[in-house]
Design a protein around this motif. Structure first.
Motif, short mmCIF file in Angstrom:
data_model
loop_
_atom_site.label_atom_id
_atom_site.label_comp_id
_atom_site.label_asym_id
_atom_site.label_seq_id
_atom_site.Cartn_x
_atom_site.Cartn_y
_atom_site.Cartn_z
N GLY A 1 0.78 -1.23 0.00
CA GLY A 1 0.00 0.00 0.00
C GLY A 1 0.81 1.27 0.00
N ARG A 2 2.14 1.17 -0.03
CA ARG A 2 2.96 2.38 -0.05
C ARG A 2 4.38 2.01 -0.49
NH1 ARG A 2 6.37 2.51 4.33
NH2 ARG A 2 5.91 1.01 5.98
N GLN A 3 5.06 3.03 -1.03
CA GLN A 3 6.46 2.84 -1.40
C GLN A 3 7.34 3.03 -0.17
OE1 GLN A 3 6.85 5.78 -4.59
NE2 GLN A 3 7.16 4.11 -6.03
N SER A 4 8.47 2.35 -0.17
CA SER A 4 9.42 2.50 0.93
C SER A 4 10.17 3.82 0.80
CB SER A 4 10.42 1.34 0.92
OG SER A 4 11.27 1.43 -0.21
N GLY A 5 10.77 4.25 1.89
CA GLY A 5 11.61 5.45 1.85
C GLY A 5 12.78 5.27 0.91
N ARG A 6 13.32 4.05 0.84
CA ARG A 6 14.44 3.78 -0.07
C ARG A 6 14.02 3.99 -1.52
NH1 ARG A 6 16.10 -0.52 -3.22
NH2 ARG A 6 18.38 -0.73 -3.50
N THR A 7 12.86 3.50 -1.89
CA THR A 7 12.37 3.67 -3.25
C THR A 7 12.20 5.14 -3.60
OG1 THR A 7 11.27 1.52 -3.31
CG2 THR A 7 10.45 3.19 -4.82
N HIS A 8 11.58 5.90 -2.71
CA HIS A 8 11.41 7.33 -2.93
C HIS A 8 12.76 8.01 -3.15
CE1 HIS A 8 7.18 8.29 -2.55
NE2 HIS A 8 7.08 7.49 -1.51
N GLU A 9 13.71 7.66 -2.29
CA GLU A 9 15.04 8.31 -2.36
C GLU A 9 15.73 8.00 -3.68
OE1 GLU A 9 19.30 8.21 -2.21
OE2 GLU A 9 18.30 6.41 -1.43
N ILE A 10 15.66 6.72 -4.11
CA ILE A 10 16.35 6.33 -5.33
C ILE A 10 15.71 6.96 -6.56
CG2 ILE A 10 16.90 4.39 -6.85
CD1 ILE A 10 17.37 2.71 -4.34
N GLN A 11 14.39 6.95 -6.64
CA GLN A 11 13.79 7.50 -7.86
C GLN A 11 13.96 9.02 -7.93
OE1 GLN A 11 9.93 5.67 -7.67
NE2 GLN A 11 8.98 7.37 -6.58
N ARG A 12 14.02 9.69 -6.80
CA ARG A 12 14.32 11.12 -6.83
C ARG A 12 15.76 11.36 -7.27
NH1 ARG A 12 12.26 14.12 -1.51
NH2 ARG A 12 12.91 15.91 -2.80
N LEU A 13 16.67 10.50 -6.84
CA LEU A 13 18.07 10.60 -7.28
C LEU A 13 18.17 10.43 -8.79
CD1 LEU A 13 21.18 10.60 -6.87
CD2 LEU A 13 20.99 8.13 -6.41
N ILE A 14 17.48 9.43 -9.34
CA ILE A 14 17.53 9.20 -10.78
C ILE A 14 17.01 10.42 -11.53
CG2 ILE A 14 16.69 7.76 -12.68
CD1 ILE A 14 16.39 5.48 -10.57
N GLY A 15 15.87 10.95 -11.09
CA GLY A 15 15.31 12.12 -11.75
C GLY A 15 16.24 13.32 -11.70
N ARG A 16 16.82 13.58 -10.54
CA ARG A 16 17.76 14.71 -10.40
C ARG A 16 18.95 14.54 -11.33
NH1 ARG A 16 17.00 13.88 -4.84
NH2 ARG A 16 19.06 12.93 -4.62
N SER A 17 19.45 13.32 -11.40
CA SER A 17 20.65 13.05 -12.20
C SER A 17 20.38 13.30 -13.69
CB SER A 17 21.10 11.60 -11.99
OG SER A 17 21.40 11.37 -10.63
#
Length: 240
Positions: free
Chosen positions: A82-98
């Motif tokens: 029912g929700r994404q993990s904090g790790r997933t949020h952190e990684i996908q934000r890193l990919i987008g920023r990069s």
């Protein structure tokens, strides 16, 4: 110090880019770093987030996930929890920023590129593989817009790639697999542009504080690794 993989301290794992692996996505790349495999697809959407409407500016974002058996034991799908993990949020934000760091968003028009990075198999370095393969998928999608006459030129300044480094037995090594990462005294992820510019560096000490000399050694290894990865990105995009 002998690495478990038998690689030299400055040696990448075997790296492979397979482009055009998804028949529907505007850009796609299956990237492999050793036993880590990530499927990256880029989708062009003729819309932007609400806060960018009527600005003439585009956006690039990313989503990241791991298949249940990407790891040694099955993980429950995040959608089932029912929700994404904090790790997933952190990684996908890193990919987008990069990816945004090397893009000209003003040259994209009011459209969004969504880069999906799905880990098929994980053996360390999934985020660095996702960034490196994600760039290839993004480049393909943008090149398709140029070929269709929807963009006058490719809105990318240069390539971006990422690689991990660590301290094992007191020595800096390049591109950690899971066995090395799980026992490293320190580990770091370097995201660099083709020209050597720093996009992001994530560094963590496990057993003791990292000394300047150790950080400098990891940074030099990362620069070497990024040069090799960029060369392979270019070859893959050129069809070689």
């Amino acid at each position: 110090m002998a690495r478990p993989s038998g690689r030299a301290p400055d040696e990448l794992r075997e790296v492979e880019f397979r482009t055009g692996v998804n028949r529907y996505a505007e850009g796609s790349c299956l990237v492999r770093f050793g036993h880590t495999e990530v499927l990256c697809t880029a989708t062009v959407e003729e819309r932007v987030p609400s806060w960018l409407r009527n600005t003439g500016r585009g956006w690039i974002t990313a989503e990241y996930s791991m298949l249940p058996r990407a790891t040694h034991t099955r993980m429950q799908r995040e959608v089932a929890r029912g929700r994404q993990s904090g790790r997933t949020h952190e990684i996908q934000r890193l990919i987008g920023r990069s990816l945004r760091a090397v893009a000209e968003l003003d040259g994209l028009g009011e459209r969004q590129i969504l880069v999906d990075c799905d880990v098929l198999q994980a053996d360390g370095g999934t985020r660095t593989a996702a960034i490196t393969g994600g760039y290839v998928a993004l480049h393909q999608a943008l090149a398709r817009l140029v070929a269709a006459g929807e963009l006058p030129r490719l809105p990318l300044r240069e390539e971006v790639a990422a690689v991990s480094c660590g301290i094992l037995g007191g020595e800096a090594v390049l591109d950690l697999d899971y066995e090395e990462d799980s026992t490293a005294e320190a580990d770091a992820n370097f995201v660099l542009s083709a020209s050597g510019g720093i996009v992001e560096i994530q560094v963590t000490a496990e057993d003791f504080p990292i000394r300047d000399a150790q950080f400098d050694a990891m940074r030099e290894l990362a620069r070497k690794g990024i040069r090799e990865l960029v060369a392979r990105q270019r070859a893959a995009l050129a069809g070689r």
